[in-house]
Design an enzyme around this catalytic site. Structure first.
Site, mmCIF file in Angstrom:
data_model
loop_
_atom_site.group_PDB
_atom_site.id
_atom_site.type_symbol
_atom_site.label_atom_id
_atom_site.label_comp_id
_atom_site.label_asym_id
_atom_site.label_seq_id
_atom_site.Cartn_x
_atom_site.Cartn_y
_atom_site.Cartn_z
ATOM 1 N NE ARG A 195 35.949 4.512 -12.202
ATOM 2 C CZ ARG A 195 37.101 4.886 -11.603
ATOM 3 N NH1 ARG A 195 37.345 6.157 -11.387
ATOM 4 N NH2 ARG A 195 37.982 3.996 -11.238
ATOM 5 C CG ASN A 196 31.787 3.882 -3.924
ATOM 6 O OD1 ASN A 196 31.020 3.028 -3.483
ATOM 7 N ND2 ASN A 196 32.840 4.312 -3.247
ATOM 8 C CE1 TYR A 197 31.815 -2.500 -9.098
ATOM 9 C CE2 TYR A 197 33.750 -1.560 -8.039
ATOM 10 C CZ TYR A 197 33.165 -2.202 -9.118
ATOM 11 O OH TYR A 197 33.922 -2.555 -10.204
#
Length: 174
Positions: A39-41
């Site tokens: 989920r980290n961008y």
């Protein structure tokens, strides 16, 4: 509280931008990967700067970063923390960022990934001689936690575009 340790830097002589995070979160530490939380961008931002989809394999992502002159490390060498939130960090021990800058003189900019990385870096290294020769950019965190101004990938990608002028190969500079 659990003591956690950051990873070794991902860097080579071609690197011109050093992305400094605070400390890898639990998913990243578990996977032993920078920005391992799906989920980290971060990876979507880095590839998005080049208009490309993210490689599936971690080793390919690391090679992509280095091929595009991006190095990665964390300001913290170790700390105690429950969970992944920067707000829970205690007993900080910092990495030797000035030493890394001495070893890799082609670094032209430091992209500080989030407020915790920025504030810790400034508190420890704002007056370091090695830091005075690079541009320090405070950037919004690539964490999946939304903020008032950073709601999605497009918001983060727009903010992170400030690193683009520093991504050119240092050997090609005018």
């Amino acid at each position: 509280m659990t003591t956690v340790h950051s990873f070794e830097p991902v860097i080579d002589e071609r690197s011109s931008v050093l992305v400094l995070g605070s400390m890898p979160g639990v998913p990243s530490l578990t996977m032993n990967e920078y920005y391992g939380n799906p989920r980290n961008y971060f990876w979507r931002v880095l590839y998005g700067l080049h208009g490309l989809p993210v490689d599936d394999e971690y080793e390919a992502r690391l090679a992509f970063a280095l091929d595009h002159h991006v190095a990665m490390w964390d300001i913290l060498k170790s700390c105690t923390r429950e969970g992944s939130l920067d707000a829970n960090i205690r007993d900080e021990v910092v990495n030797d960022v000035p030493g890394l800058l001495r070893r890799y003189p082609n670094i032209r900019a430091i992209a500080l990934n989030g407020t915790k990385a920025h504030d810790t870096f400034k508190r420890h290294y704002a007056k370091a001689e090695e830091v005075s020769r690079v541009v320090c950019l405070k950037l919004p965190s690539t964490s999946p936690v939304p903020t008032k101004t950073m709601r999605n990938l497009d918001d983060r990608l727009a903010a992170w575009r400030v690193i683009e002028p520093y991504l050119q190969n240092p050997a090609n500079r005018i």
